[in-house]
Design a protein around this motif. Structure first.
Motif, PDB file in Angstrom:
ATOM      1  N   HIS A  41      35.840 -48.095 -98.593  1.00  0.00           N
ATOM      2  CA  HIS A  41      35.611 -47.054 -99.361  1.00  0.00           C
ATOM      3  C   HIS A  41      36.715 -46.786-100.342  1.00  0.00           C
ATOM      4  O   HIS A  41      37.689 -46.009 -99.927  1.00  0.00           O
ATOM      5  CB  HIS A  41      35.315 -45.708 -98.549  1.00  0.00           C
ATOM      6  N   PRO A  42      36.745 -47.412-101.488  1.00  0.00           N
ATOM      7  CA  PRO A  42      37.890 -47.405-102.248  1.00  0.00           C
ATOM      8  C   PRO A  42      38.137 -46.024-103.148  1.00  0.00           C
ATOM      9  O   PRO A  42      39.149 -45.783-103.834  1.00  0.00           O
ATOM     10  CB  PRO A  42      37.684 -48.646-103.499  1.00  0.00           C
ATOM     11  N   GLY A  43      37.233 -45.148-102.928  1.00  0.00           N
ATOM     12  CA  GLY A  43      37.207 -43.744-103.658  1.00  0.00           C
ATOM     13  C   GLY A  43      36.827 -43.968-105.080  1.00  0.00           C
ATOM     14  O   GLY A  43      36.294 -44.866-105.517  1.00  0.00           O
ATOM     15  N   ASN A  44      37.486 -42.733-105.665  1.00  0.00           N
ATOM     16  CA  ASN A  44      37.151 -42.744-107.327  1.00  0.00           C
ATOM     17  C   ASN A  44      38.126 -43.654-108.138  1.00  0.00           C
ATOM     18  O   ASN A  44      39.210 -43.329-108.341  1.00  0.00           O
ATOM     19  CB  ASN A  44      37.307 -41.263-107.796  1.00  0.00           C
ATOM     20  N   LEU A  45      37.588 -45.049-108.119  1.00  0.00           N
ATOM     21  CA  LEU A  45      38.425 -45.793-108.800  1.00  0.00           C
ATOM     22  C   LEU A  45      38.360 -45.837-110.358  1.00  0.00           C
ATOM     23  O   LEU A  45      37.282 -45.858-111.055  1.00  0.00           O
ATOM     24  CB  LEU A  45      37.728 -47.060-108.336  1.00  0.00           C
TER      25      LEU A  45
END
Length: 331
Positions: free
Chosen positions: A277-281
């Protein structure tokens, strides 16, 4: 998993339309395309190589746009005399994206001195080194563009300073599939990107000879532990007759290096190394040496897209590494 994707590979007209909407952008592409774009809140750098959602590509008819989803930015440029101020100019809560031209004095200044800049490792900074098509090495110069003024530079760095709202923060991430692997421990008496003499397991020796003896190809970097972070220094060229080795970044005096273990299947290992879950990339880049040696053309690298670069910045200058930045909620 949900990753916000904006921008991507597009025509000059499509990029110009995004610029006209007023958002902050970083743009990569051929100099002839970047120079056609209108002024706005953007910075750019030259490269024809990209990691797209369809895989690695070399394109000279399109640009790669990364949208930062904000208008609260400042565009700046720095020469060798002002570069040390880069993070003093950055907001207290935010991040900075820097693009530096390859083979320039300002890149050398960043490579050697960035770890000692005021506020380094306190304020997030990421970025990349612009370049040219590999067939044009030595014939054309890498360039960067200040989209706010329209100025093109081969001897300055351009930076977007981004301010984040309260409750959000930026996180810098690296994906480095190399680790110190084989051969002797190497140390150096000087900090330089050109080396001849070194210490081989504590005994005086020559780096070019060590590379020849151990059959190290240019695809394998030197690897060291920099205060807990694994950092690569890639080999640019070896002159056996002169006994000298040119590197893409400096090795530092007193730091212990070894040759890297090979990455067996780079795309597969990269996929496994990317966070679930890399987040808001909002920003990403990957190294041209990974693109070449790991044969990334047409092959995907998970959610990470962006320019293929001639050096990466995650605080300091890196080689053969992928870098990305996410914006996270503090709660």
């Amino acid at each position: 998993m949900t990753v916000r994707v904006e921008g991507g590979l597009m025509s000059v007209a499509e990029a110009a339309d995004l610029i006209g909407q007023g958002g902050a952008l970083t743009i990569a592409g051929d100099e002839s395309l970047l120079s056609q774009l209108p002024r706005g809140q953007w910075i750019g750098g030259t490269t024809p190589y990209f990691m797209t959602s369809e895989g690695g590509q070399c394109r000279r008819d399109a640009v790669f746009v990364q949208s930062l989803d904000t208008t609260d930015v400042a565009v700046a440029s720095y020469d060798v005399n002002t570069l040390a101020n880069v993070l003093e100019d950055a907001p207290e809560n935010g991040y900075s994206i820097i693009i530096l031209p390859a083979a320039s004095p300002v890149l050398a200044a960043y490579a050697f001195h960035a770890p000692d800049f005021p506020d380094m490792y306190i304020k997030p900074i990421v970025g990349w080194v612009s370049g040219v098509h590999l067939d044009e090495l030595g014939e054309r110069s890498a360039a960067v563009l200040d989209g706010h003024s329209g100025a093109l530079y081969t001897d300055r760095a351009v930076v977007l300073h981004v301010r984040l709202p309260e409750g959000r923060s930026a996180m810098v991430h690296t994906v480095n599939l190399f680790e110190a692997g084989f051969g002797p421990e190497l140390t150096f008496n000087t900090t330089s990107d050109s080396q001849d003499e070194c210490f081989v397991d504590g005994v005086a020796g020559n780096l070019a000879e060590v590379i020849a003896v151990h059959g190290v190809g240019h695809s394998l970097p030197l690897v060291a532990d920099y205060c807990g972070a694994t950092v690569n220094v890639s080999i640019q060229s070896v002159d056996e007759s002169e006994g000298t080795v040119k590197l893409y970044a400096p090795v530092f005096e007193g730091v212990r290096y070894r040759f890297a273990r090979p990455a067996v299947d780079y795309p597969a290992q990269f996929m496994a190394a990317m966070p679930t879950h890399p987040g808001n990339l909002v920003f990403g880049c990957n190294c041209i040496l990974n693109y070449l040696h790991s044969e990334l053309e047409g092959r995907k690298t998970a959610q990470l897209t962006g320019p293929i670069t001639f050096g990466e910045v995650a605080y300091q200058l890196l080689n053969q590494t992928a870098v990305f930045l996410t914006v996270e909620r503090d709660d």
